[in-house]
Motif scaffolding. Structure first.
Motif, short mmCIF file in Angstrom:
data_model
loop_
_atom_site.label_atom_id
_atom_site.label_comp_id
_atom_site.label_asym_id
_atom_site.label_seq_id
_atom_site.Cartn_x
_atom_site.Cartn_y
_atom_site.Cartn_z
N GLU A 171 -0.23 13.22 3.24
CA GLU A 171 -0.16 12.12 2.20
C GLU A 171 1.27 11.92 3.26
OE1 GLU A 171 0.63 12.79 -2.61
OE2 GLU A 171 1.95 13.65 -0.90
N LEU A 172 1.63 12.29 4.10
CA LEU A 172 2.48 11.64 5.32
C LEU A 172 2.16 11.00 6.57
CD1 LEU A 172 5.27 14.32 5.58
CD2 LEU A 172 5.07 11.80 5.04
N LEU A 173 0.34 12.04 6.59
CA LEU A 173 -0.34 11.48 7.90
C LEU A 173 -0.84 10.32 7.25
CD1 LEU A 173 -3.06 14.57 8.72
CD2 LEU A 173 -0.67 13.08 10.06
N GLN B 288 1.91 7.47 7.90
CA GLN B 288 2.26 7.30 9.79
C GLN B 288 0.88 5.92 10.53
OE1 GLN B 288 -0.17 8.72 11.68
NE2 GLN B 288 1.18 7.63 14.04
N GLU B 289 0.07 6.54 9.59
CA GLU B 289 -1.00 5.40 10.05
C GLU B 289 -0.76 4.41 9.42
OE1 GLU B 289 -4.31 3.62 11.51
OE2 GLU B 289 -3.71 5.34 11.88
N LEU B 290 -0.07 3.65 8.28
CA LEU B 290 0.17 3.20 8.18
C LEU B 290 0.71 2.00 8.67
CD1 LEU B 290 0.77 3.19 4.02
CD2 LEU B 290 -1.16 1.33 4.73
N GLY B 291 1.98 3.03 9.48
CA GLY B 291 2.82 2.26 9.85
C GLY B 291 1.81 1.30 11.26
N ARG B 292 1.29 2.85 11.70
CA ARG B 292 0.61 2.55 13.27
C ARG B 292 -0.25 1.21 13.19
NH1 ARG B 292 -1.69 7.51 16.87
NH2 ARG B 292 -1.98 6.63 18.78
N SER B 293 -0.70 0.76 12.20
CA SER B 293 -2.04 0.02 11.91
C SER B 293 -1.39 -1.49 12.25
CB SER B 293 -2.23 0.11 10.53
OG SER B 293 -1.42 -0.50 9.40
N LEU B 294 0.20 -1.07 12.13
CA LEU B 294 0.64 -2.88 12.65
C LEU B 294 0.82 -2.85 13.74
CD1 LEU B 294 3.77 -2.80 9.88
CD2 LEU B 294 1.63 -4.00 9.97
N LEU B 295 0.47 -1.96 14.85
CA LEU B 295 0.56 -2.00 16.29
C LEU B 295 -0.81 -2.71 16.52
CD1 LEU B 295 1.66 1.36 18.08
CD2 LEU B 295 2.35 -0.90 18.02
N ARG B 296 -1.98 -2.61 15.97
CA ARG B 296 -2.99 -3.50 16.23
C ARG B 296 -3.14 -4.75 15.09
NH1 ARG B 296 -3.63 1.92 14.74
NH2 ARG B 296 -4.59 1.43 12.80
N LEU B 297 -2.62 -5.89 14.32
CA LEU B 297 -2.14 -6.59 13.53
C LEU B 297 -3.23 -7.56 14.94
CD1 LEU B 297 -0.09 -8.76 14.49
CD2 LEU B 297 1.16 -7.06 12.96
N THR C 271 0.66 -1.16 -0.06
CA THR C 271 -0.05 0.26 -0.36
C THR C 271 0.48 1.03 0.05
OG1 THR C 271 -2.08 -1.29 1.30
CG2 THR C 271 -1.83 1.40 1.30
N TYR C 272 2.08 0.88 0.96
CA TYR C 272 2.61 2.36 0.96
C TYR C 272 2.88 2.22 -0.41
CZ TYR C 272 7.13 4.91 2.55
OH TYR C 272 8.54 5.65 2.28
N CYS C 273 3.71 1.53 -1.48
CA CYS C 273 4.60 2.00 -2.96
C CYS C 273 3.14 2.09 -3.83
CB CYS C 273 5.09 0.50 -2.75
SG CYS C 273 6.29 0.00 -2.76
N GLN C 274 2.06 1.84 -3.88
CA GLN C 274 1.05 3.01 -4.34
C GLN C 274 1.02 4.03 -4.10
OE1 GLN C 274 -2.09 -0.03 -2.84
NE2 GLN C 274 -1.40 -2.09 -4.26
N THR D 292 7.76 2.66 11.04
CA THR D 292 6.96 3.75 10.55
C THR D 292 7.69 4.75 10.55
OG1 THR D 292 5.41 2.78 11.96
CG2 THR D 292 4.94 4.87 11.54
N ILE D 293 8.47 5.57 11.43
CA ILE D 293 9.54 6.07 10.82
C ILE D 293 10.46 6.31 9.37
CG2 ILE D 293 11.93 7.15 12.46
CD1 ILE D 293 10.80 6.76 14.87
N SER D 294 11.18 5.34 9.53
CA SER D 294 12.05 4.48 8.22
C SER D 294 10.53 4.65 7.49
CB SER D 294 12.17 3.48 8.34
OG SER D 294 13.67 2.76 9.27
N LEU D 295 9.06 4.22 7.42
CA LEU D 295 8.21 4.94 6.43
C LEU D 295 7.92 6.27 6.02
CD1 LEU D 295 5.95 2.49 7.21
CD2 LEU D 295 7.05 2.47 5.50
N VAL D 296 8.33 7.34 7.13
CA VAL D 296 8.07 8.57 6.84
C VAL D 296 9.80 9.02 6.73
CG1 VAL D 296 7.34 10.79 8.03
CG2 VAL D 296 6.22 9.04 8.81
#
Length: 231
Positions: A85-87, A90-99, A29-32, A66-70
């Motif tokens: 887009e940066l937000l 950030q939410e993409l990375g944060r979503s991993l905390l809820r897997l 999704t990040y690449c998209q 997430t820091i590396s993503l940003v």
């Protein structure tokens, strides 16, 4: 081979539950999202380089990722990426905390069967960010099978030696079970310990390494095969 084993240590991510698949989906999704700035191969290659560069200071886990993503998004876009887009990044990375940390097939019956033997201490031995790893273990519903949960910054030989000391055993009395040959298997074999490799269908590029046979190593296709291998 396992007659002297007193402690069985289990890796967490991609051994007890699926983790890498969720990271792979986030990266896709990040690449998209960054497609207006670079193609997917370029984005992924630059992200891996950013992660590798940050690892010494940030370590492993969702927050470091997430820091590396940003940071990488800013670099890929040449600083043109928008705040919106940066937000989203950030939410993409944060979503991993809820897997969900749903146990992989065979995991819970295996842990129950080993616990019912009353022959071994059981622990989780994993690397990453402690709150994230503990939260995943709670969500998995597996915590009560373990005598101890140990989260380290990296799985070095020194950390394995410390794990053994904390349980009052020597390396020959440890059996490490995990999916990563680089982190879960090789350090233990180097110390003279025993390991069970349970390969997962997806492996993070940083964890990829040459695999080999060893007299103290057993490779199984499913964790459900483990109980039958124990004395």
């Amino acid at each position: 081979m396992y007659q002297t084993i007193k402690l069985i240590a289990f890796d967490a991510d991609d051994t007890l539950w699926d983790c890498q698949t969720h990271f792979d989906e986030v990266e896709k999704t990040y690449c998209q999202l960054l497609a207006p700035y670079a193609d997917a191969t370029t984005v992924s290659d630059m992200l891996f380089a950013t992660e590798s560069r940050n690892m010494a200071e940030l370590g492993y886990g969702c927050k470091a990722f997430t820091i590396s993503l940003v940071e990488n998004a800013v670099q890929v876009s040449g600083g043109r990426i928008t705040a919106t887009e940066l937000l989203r990044v950030q939410e993409l990375g944060r979503s991993l905390l809820r897997l969900p940390a749903t146990p992989l097939p065979g995991v819970e019956p295996t842990l129950k069967a080993i616990r019912d033997l009353h022959r071994y201490a059981l622990c989780v031995f994993t690397k990453g960010e402690i709150q994230d790893q503990e939260n995943k273990l709670r969500r998995s519903g597996l915590w009560h099978y373990f005598d101890r949960v140990v989260v380290v910054s990296d799985k070095t030989p020194e950390q394995y030696e410390q794990l053994c000391r904390s349980f009052g055993i020597n390396i020959g009395e440890l059996l490490m079970v995990g999916n990563s040959f680089k982190s879960d298997i090789e350090p233990v074999l180097h110390l003279g310990g025993r390991a069970v490799h349970v390969p997962f269908h997806s492996t993070w590029a940083h964890e990829q390494t040459e695999e080999y046979d060893h007299e103290n190593l057993l490779t199984i296709g499913s964790i459900a095969e483990l109980v039958a291998k124990l004395p």
